[in-house]
Design a protein around this motif. Sequence first.
Motif, PDB file in Angstrom:
ATOM      1  N   MET A  44       0.823  -1.200   0.000  1.00  0.00           N
ATOM      2  CA  MET A  44       0.000   0.000   0.000  1.00  0.00           C
ATOM      3  C   MET A  44       0.865   1.261   0.000  1.00  0.00           C
ATOM      4  N   LEU A  45       1.873   1.279   0.837  1.00  0.00           N
ATOM      5  CA  LEU A  45       2.724   2.463   0.956  1.00  0.00           C
ATOM      6  C   LEU A  45       3.552   2.705  -0.295  1.00  0.00           C
ATOM      7  N   GLU A  46       3.899   1.652  -1.003  1.00  0.00           N
ATOM      8  CA  GLU A  46       4.644   1.803  -2.248  1.00  0.00           C
ATOM      9  C   GLU A  46       3.907   2.709  -3.232  1.00  0.00           C
ATOM     10  N   ALA A  47       2.597   2.632  -3.255  1.00  0.00           N
ATOM     11  CA  ALA A  47       1.809   3.477  -4.168  1.00  0.00           C
ATOM     12  C   ALA A  47       2.029   4.950  -3.861  1.00  0.00           C
ATOM     13  N   GLY A  48       2.090   5.309  -2.593  1.00  0.00           N
ATOM     14  CA  GLY A  48       2.325   6.697  -2.210  1.00  0.00           C
ATOM     15  C   GLY A  48       3.744   7.132  -2.481  1.00  0.00           C
ATOM     16  N   ILE A  49       4.695   6.259  -2.282  1.00  0.00           N
ATOM     17  CA  ILE A  49       6.100   6.596  -2.505  1.00  0.00           C
ATOM     18  C   ILE A  49       6.374   6.834  -3.978  1.00  0.00           C
ATOM     19  N   LEU A  50       5.814   6.048  -4.851  1.00  0.00           N
ATOM     20  CA  LEU A  50       6.070   6.224  -6.278  1.00  0.00           C
ATOM     21  C   LEU A  50       5.655   7.604  -6.754  1.00  0.00           C
ATOM     22  N   GLU A  51       4.553   8.119  -6.259  1.00  0.00           N
ATOM     23  CA  GLU A  51       4.117   9.459  -6.634  1.00  0.00           C
ATOM     24  C   GLU A  51       5.062  10.526  -6.097  1.00  0.00           C
ATOM     25  N   LEU A  52       5.712  10.261  -4.989  1.00  0.00           N
ATOM     26  CA  LEU A  52       6.518  11.276  -4.327  1.00  0.00           C
ATOM     27  C   LEU A  52       7.980  11.309  -4.749  1.00  0.00           C
ATOM     28  N   ALA A  53       8.430  10.324  -5.516  1.00  0.00           N
ATOM     29  CA  ALA A  53       9.858  10.196  -5.803  1.00  0.00           C
ATOM     30  C   ALA A  53      10.394  11.385  -6.606  1.00  0.00           C
ATOM     31  N   LEU A  54      11.228  12.201  -5.954  1.00  0.00           N
ATOM     32  CA  LEU A  54      11.906  13.335  -6.580  1.00  0.00           C
ATOM     33  C   LEU A  54      13.353  13.347  -6.126  1.00  0.00           C
ATOM     34  N   LEU A 101       3.176  15.030   0.707  1.00  0.00           N
ATOM     35  CA  LEU A 101       2.080  14.148   1.122  1.00  0.00           C
ATOM     36  C   LEU A 101       1.428  13.482  -0.072  1.00  0.00           C
ATOM     37  N   SER A 102       1.080  12.240   0.110  1.00  0.00           N
ATOM     38  CA  SER A 102       0.245  11.500  -0.814  1.00  0.00           C
ATOM     39  C   SER A 102      -0.805  10.801   0.049  1.00  0.00           C
ATOM     40  N   ALA A 103      -2.076  11.108  -0.192  1.00  0.00           N
ATOM     41  CA  ALA A 103      -3.154  10.571   0.651  1.00  0.00           C
ATOM     42  C   ALA A 103      -4.139   9.764  -0.175  1.00  0.00           C
ATOM     43  N   PHE A 104      -4.620   8.676   0.432  1.00  0.00           N
ATOM     44  CA  PHE A 104      -5.520   7.761  -0.251  1.00  0.00           C
ATOM     45  C   PHE A 104      -6.648   7.311   0.662  1.00  0.00           C
ATOM     46  N   ARG A 105      -7.774   7.019   0.064  1.00  0.00           N
ATOM     47  CA  ARG A 105      -8.829   6.265   0.735  1.00  0.00           C
ATOM     48  C   ARG A 105      -8.619   4.818   0.306  1.00  0.00           C
ATOM     49  N   VAL A 106      -8.811   3.889   1.244  1.00  0.00           N
ATOM     50  CA  VAL A 106      -8.518   2.478   0.999  1.00  0.00           C
ATOM     51  C   VAL A 106      -9.802   1.668   1.104  1.00  0.00           C
ATOM     52  N   ASP A 107      -9.977   0.722   0.192  1.00  0.00           N
ATOM     53  CA  ASP A 107     -11.197  -0.083   0.247  1.00  0.00           C
ATOM     54  C   ASP A 107     -11.146  -1.132   1.352  1.00  0.00           C
ATOM     55  N   ASP A 108      -9.976  -1.772   1.574  1.00  0.00           N
ATOM     56  CA  ASP A 108      -9.888  -2.830   2.577  1.00  0.00           C
ATOM     57  C   ASP A 108      -8.421  -3.069   2.917  1.00  0.00           C
TER      58      ASP A 108
END
Length: 160
Positions: free
Chosen positions: A48-58, A91-98
């Motif tokens: 799950m956290l990998e999804a947020g990190i990929l967007e943030l990689a700079l 920040l990268s924020a998500f709503r999670v289904d499960d």
Amino acid sequence: MNPLYYEARTVDFHGVMEVSDHRLKIYSLRAPQFADDPLPPAQNIERMLEAGILELALEADHKVGFAILHWAGDGLYVLVNTWYDANMLRLSAFRVDDLSVPEPQLESLAHLHVIACVWELEIYKFERDAWVREVLEQCPPALTNDVLAGYFEAGMRGTA
């Protein structure tokens, strides 16, 4: 829509997790009705956290930060935060289904332009203070493991 009232929520610090090439402090934040729900397996959290990190990689990202898994009254949320260019937080924020399934579906909250809720802000304040105290006030020439040791040890527990 959330109701207009405040009730304290439990905050737990679960240590540091290596996710891709980042090190993230992991927090859980729980509304009272979810106080006893177990944390999902580490491999589920990591995916799950990998999804947020990929967007943030700079390039100026320190690859150090914290994540909040928030069991809120209106859903499950994941916030991935990384320190950037010495003193800024991304920040990268998500709503999670499960959170309990190996491949949870994440819905980005970027379109809402929301920073955080009142409970999450308490963790942000703690993390801001820890970053200033353990890193910035030390004026290190680089972020070495020795410099980061105090930051990674500092974790909020209690209520928000």
